[in-house]
Design a protein around this motif. Structure first.
Motif, PDB file in Angstrom:
ATOM      1  N   UNK A  37       0.816  -1.217   0.000  1.00 29.86           N
ATOM      2  CA  UNK A  37       0.000   0.000   0.000  1.00 29.86           C
ATOM      3  C   UNK A  37       0.849   1.267   0.000  1.00 29.86           C
ATOM      4  N   UNK A  38       2.117   1.124   0.311  1.00 35.88           N
ATOM      5  CA  UNK A  38       2.983   2.299   0.378  1.00 35.88           C
ATOM      6  C   UNK A  38       3.815   2.489  -0.895  1.00 35.88           C
ATOM      7  N   UNK A  39       4.043   1.398  -1.597  1.00 42.80           N
ATOM      8  CA  UNK A  39       4.830   1.467  -2.844  1.00 42.80           C
ATOM      9  C   UNK A  39       4.111   2.323  -3.870  1.00 42.80           C
ATOM     10  N   UNK A  40       4.843   3.260  -4.476  1.00 41.59           N
ATOM     11  CA  UNK A  40       4.229   4.145  -5.480  1.00 41.59           C
ATOM     12  C   UNK A  40       4.559   3.696  -6.904  1.00 41.59           C
ATOM     13  N   UNK A  41       5.110   2.471  -7.022  1.00 42.99           N
ATOM     14  CA  UNK A  41       5.293   1.886  -8.349  1.00 42.99           C
ATOM     15  C   UNK A  41       6.309   2.639  -9.205  1.00 42.99           C
ATOM     16  N   UNK A  42       7.296   3.245  -8.571  1.00 41.70           N
ATOM     17  CA  UNK A  42       8.238   4.042  -9.359  1.00 41.70           C
ATOM     18  C   UNK A  42       9.226   3.161 -10.112  1.00 41.70           C
ATOM     19  N   UNK A  43       9.500   1.972  -9.572  1.00 43.70           N
ATOM     20  CA  UNK A  43      10.362   1.023 -10.271  1.00 43.70           C
ATOM     21  C   UNK A  43      11.850   1.234 -10.090  1.00 43.70           C
ATOM     22  N   UNK A  44      12.275   2.222  -9.320  1.00 39.84           N
ATOM     23  CA  UNK A  44      13.720   2.480  -9.234  1.00 39.84           C
ATOM     24  C   UNK A  44      14.476   1.387  -8.473  1.00 39.84           C
ATOM     25  N   UNK A  45      13.776   0.647  -7.607  1.00 38.90           N
ATOM     26  CA  UNK A  45      14.465  -0.399  -6.834  1.00 38.90           C
ATOM     27  C   UNK A  45      14.793  -1.621  -7.671  1.00 38.90           C
ATOM     28  N   UNK A  46      14.006  -1.900  -8.670  1.00 35.47           N
ATOM     29  CA  UNK A  46      14.151  -3.164  -9.403  1.00 35.47           C
ATOM     30  C   UNK A  46      15.560  -3.382  -9.968  1.00 35.47           C
ATOM     31  N   UNK A  47      16.109  -2.406 -10.708  1.00 34.09           N
ATOM     32  CA  UNK A  47      17.463  -2.630 -11.247  1.00 34.09           C
ATOM     33  C   UNK A  47      18.560  -2.618 -10.189  1.00 34.09           C
ATOM     34  N   UNK A  48      18.268  -2.153  -8.975  1.00 28.26           N
ATOM     35  CA  UNK A  48      19.286  -2.102  -7.918  1.00 28.26           C
ATOM     36  C   UNK A  48      19.504  -3.468  -7.270  1.00 28.26           C
ATOM     37  N   UNK A  49      18.569  -4.376  -7.449  1.00 29.10           N
ATOM     38  CA  UNK A  49      18.630  -5.646  -6.726  1.00 29.10           C
ATOM     39  C   UNK A  49      19.596  -6.627  -7.386  1.00 29.10           C
ATOM     40  N   UNK A  50      20.696  -6.990  -6.693  1.00 29.50           N
ATOM     41  CA  UNK A  50      21.671  -7.892  -7.301  1.00 29.50           C
ATOM     42  C   UNK A  50      21.166  -9.332  -7.359  1.00 29.50           C
ATOM     43  N   UNK A  51      20.120  -9.641  -6.595  1.00 26.63           N
ATOM     44  CA  UNK A  51      19.569 -11.002  -6.582  1.00 26.63           C
ATOM     45  C   UNK A  51      18.367 -11.142  -7.521  1.00 26.63           C
ATOM     46  N   UNK A  52      18.036 -10.050  -8.212  1.00 19.56           N
ATOM     47  CA  UNK A  52      16.918 -10.080  -9.149  1.00 19.56           C
ATOM     48  C   UNK A  52      15.616 -10.497  -8.454  1.00 19.56           C
ATOM     49  N   UNK A  53      15.422 -10.006  -7.244  1.00 16.46           N
ATOM     50  CA  UNK A  53      14.303 -10.459  -6.411  1.00 16.46           C
ATOM     51  C   UNK A  53      13.120  -9.503  -6.413  1.00 16.46           C
ATOM     52  N   UNK A  54      13.227  -8.375  -7.089  1.00  9.34           N
ATOM     53  CA  UNK A  54      12.140  -7.394  -7.060  1.00  9.34           C
ATOM     54  C   UNK A  54      11.405  -7.392  -8.402  1.00  9.34           C
ATOM     55  N   UNK A  55      10.096  -7.554  -8.314  1.00 10.61           N
ATOM     56  CA  UNK A  55       9.286  -7.676  -9.516  1.00 10.61           C
ATOM     57  C   UNK A  55       7.999  -6.864  -9.389  1.00 10.61           C
ATOM     58  N   UNK A  56       7.481  -6.373 -10.528  1.00  9.58           N
ATOM     59  CA  UNK A  56       6.160  -5.739 -10.476  1.00  9.58           C
ATOM     60  C   UNK A  56       5.080  -6.809 -10.294  1.00  9.58           C
ATOM     61  N   UNK A  57       4.004  -6.471  -9.605  1.00  7.17           N
ATOM     62  CA  UNK A  57       2.954  -7.467  -9.371  1.00  7.17           C
ATOM     63  C   UNK A  57       2.079  -7.689 -10.598  1.00  7.17           C
ATOM     64  N   UNK A  58       2.414  -7.008 -11.693  1.00  9.09           N
ATOM     65  CA  UNK A  58       1.688  -7.222 -12.943  1.00  9.09           C
ATOM     66  C   UNK A  58       2.153  -8.493 -13.646  1.00  9.09           C
ATOM     67  N   UNK A  59       3.235  -9.092 -13.165  1.00  6.24           N
ATOM     68  CA  UNK A  59       3.664 -10.371 -13.730  1.00  6.24           C
ATOM     69  C   UNK A  59       2.743 -11.482 -13.221  1.00  6.24           C
ATOM     70  N   UNK A  60       2.699 -12.621 -13.937  1.00  9.22           N
ATOM     71  CA  UNK A  60       1.781 -13.694 -13.533  1.00  9.22           C
ATOM     72  C   UNK A  60       2.114 -14.291 -12.163  1.00  9.22           C
ATOM     73  N   UNK A  61       1.093 -14.756 -11.474  1.00  8.62           N
ATOM     74  CA  UNK A  61       1.231 -15.505 -10.214  1.00  8.62           C
ATOM     75  C   UNK A  61       1.929 -14.729  -9.103  1.00  8.62           C
ATOM     76  N   UNK A  62       1.641 -13.462  -9.011  1.00  6.05           N
ATOM     77  CA  UNK A  62       2.291 -12.642  -7.990  1.00  6.05           C
ATOM     78  C   UNK A  62       1.459 -12.504  -6.714  1.00  6.05           C
ATOM     79  N   UNK A  63       0.212 -13.007  -6.738  1.00  5.61           N
ATOM     80  CA  UNK A  63      -0.684 -12.772  -5.587  1.00  5.61           C
ATOM     81  C   UNK A  63      -0.076 -13.247  -4.271  1.00  5.61           C
ATOM     82  N   UNK A  64       0.497 -14.445  -4.276  1.00  7.53           N
ATOM     83  CA  UNK A  64       1.006 -14.963  -2.995  1.00  7.53           C
ATOM     84  C   UNK A  64       2.190 -14.138  -2.498  1.00  7.53           C
ATOM     85  N   UNK A  65       2.931 -13.556  -3.435  1.00  9.17           N
ATOM     86  CA  UNK A  65       4.065 -12.728  -3.014  1.00  9.17           C
ATOM     87  C   UNK A  65       3.595 -11.393  -2.458  1.00  9.17           C
TER      88      UNK A  65
END
Ligand code: SF4
Length: 76
Positions: A37-65
């Motif tokens: 509820x706090x994320x503003x969807x800016x996307x700046x964190x995604x490329x910073x993650x060296x483990x490739x662990x950050x994803x938009x919830x618009x990808x499939x099967x993200x509900x449980x995450x």
């Protein structure tokens, strides 16, 4: 919202936390999470993650995450 996946487990980087303009990262049991509820969807964190662990919830099967991120974020 963006969500953190389990690739985050045991990752020691916090580059994502540092770039987030709204400070919506929280510490979960063994991984970081994003408050959906706090994320503003800016996307700046995604490329910073060296483990490739950050994803938009618009990808499939993200509900449980999204729910897991919410659960850990709301503990605080
Ligand atoms: Fe923070 Fe933007 Fe990442 Fe959402 S997408 S967690 S607001 S840096």
């Amino acid at each position: 919202t963006y969500v953190v996946l389990d690739n985050c487990i045991a990752c020691k980087y916090t580059d994502c936390v540092e770039v987030c303009p709204v400070d919506c990262f929280y510490e979960g049991e063994n991984m970081l999470v994003i408050h959906p509820d706090e994320c503003i969807d800016c996307g700046v964190c995604e490329p910073e993650c060296p483990a490739d662990a950050i994803r938009p919830d618009t990808e499939p099967d993200m509900e449980k995450w999204v729910e897991l991120n919410r659960k850990y974020a709301e503990v605080w």
